[in-house]
Design an enzyme around this catalytic site. Structure first.
Site, short mmCIF file in Angstrom:
data_model
loop_
_atom_site.label_atom_id
_atom_site.label_comp_id
_atom_site.label_asym_id
_atom_site.label_seq_id
_atom_site.Cartn_x
_atom_site.Cartn_y
_atom_site.Cartn_z
CD GLU A 135 0.26 -5.03 5.79
OE1 GLU A 135 0.35 -5.72 4.75
OE2 GLU A 135 0.01 -3.82 5.77
CG HIS B 216 -2.93 -2.93 4.09
ND1 HIS B 216 -1.92 -2.22 4.70
CD2 HIS B 216 -3.72 -2.02 3.49
CE1 HIS B 216 -2.10 -0.93 4.48
NE2 HIS B 216 -3.18 -0.78 3.74
CB CYS C 126 -0.99 -0.05 1.16
SG CYS C 126 -2.37 1.08 0.90
N1 GLN Z 1 -3.12 6.48 0.83
C1 GLN Z 1 -1.92 6.14 1.56
C2 GLN Z 1 -0.69 6.79 0.94
O1 GLN Z 1 -0.72 7.32 -0.11
C3 GLN Z 1 -1.71 4.66 1.63
C4 GLN Z 1 -2.76 4.03 2.49
C5 GLN Z 1 -2.35 2.75 3.14
O2 GLN Z 1 -1.17 2.40 3.22
N2 GLN Z 1 -3.32 2.08 3.66
O3 GLN Z 1 0.35 6.75 1.52
#
Ligand code: GLN
Length: 202
Positions: A185, A183, A81
């Site tokens: 994790e 994610h 992410c």
């Molecule tokens: N929107 C977040 C970013 O740009 C990422 C969100 C997340 O890791 N759940 O860093």
């Protein structure tokens, strides 16, 4: 062979979940905050969280250049992410002046799925030639990025169908560097951590 040491960049985000997943798959997990600590690891996870905050803290803790250098010189790295955002060579909808470590020849759009679908879950089929991936991965997306564009050396590992938009890439790999929009994790599914550990041990 002793357990490979795998770091989790521990500046912000879901560090604990990754450390836990790594210990479950038999790695020796280490929380990394300083450049010198990077010398102790054979691979690194960039967790989910907020990519702008992580980049700024990496500058503050003077670990930014060391992380970027290790990735460029071939350290196996897994970004989830916000970690995918941080691995992107090119960003869309980044914050003003937002920096990334780079390392993946991809263009990533931050918060790509839009406000209506801020977070969602989906079963994602991976195109990995391993019976372990015959079944889809249950993926949790939270303000997730997607990959809009990629260079020749980058393999698409998975995509999802976005209603009204089409298929969007949510997992990629370029040599020893991989990233997912979601994610892994936060679920009990350890397949992607295991897959990454295989990249670390070669
Ligand atoms: N929107 C977040 C970013 O740009 C990422 C969100 C997340 O890791 N759940 O860093």
């Amino acid at each position: 062979m002793s357990s490979p040491a795998v770091g989790v960049l521990a500046l912000q985000g879901d560090v604990r979940e990754h450390l836990h997943a790594l210990s479950q798959v038999g790695a020796c997990p280490l929380a990394i905050r300083r450049a010198s600590e990077l010398d102790d690891v054979d691979g690194l996870i960039l967790p989910g969280g907020e990519s702008t905050t992580v980049a700024k803290l990496a500058r503050t803790f003077e670990v930014f250049e060391a992380v970027a250098d290790r990735i460029k010189t071939g350290m196996p790295t897994f970004g989830t992410c916000a970690g995918m955002v941080l691995l992107a060579d090119r960003l869309r909808d980044g914050a003003e002046g937002q920096e990334t470590f780079g390392g993946l020849d991809i263009t990533v759009r931050r918060n790509a799925f839009g406000r209506q679908v801020d977070s969602f879950e989906s079963d994602v089929q991976f195109g990995i030639d391993d019976p372990a991936f015959d079944q889809p991965v249950h993926a949790v997306f939270i303000r997730a990025p997607w990959v809009e564009d990629l260079g020749e050396g980058v393999d698409v590992l998975a995509a999802v169908a976005v209603p009204g938009v089409g298929d969007r890439i949510v997992a990629v790999q370029q040599g020893p560097v991989m990233a997912t929009s979601f994610h892994p994790e936060v679920s009990d599914d350890l397949r992607l951590h295991r897959y990454f550990l295989d990249l670390v041990t070669g």
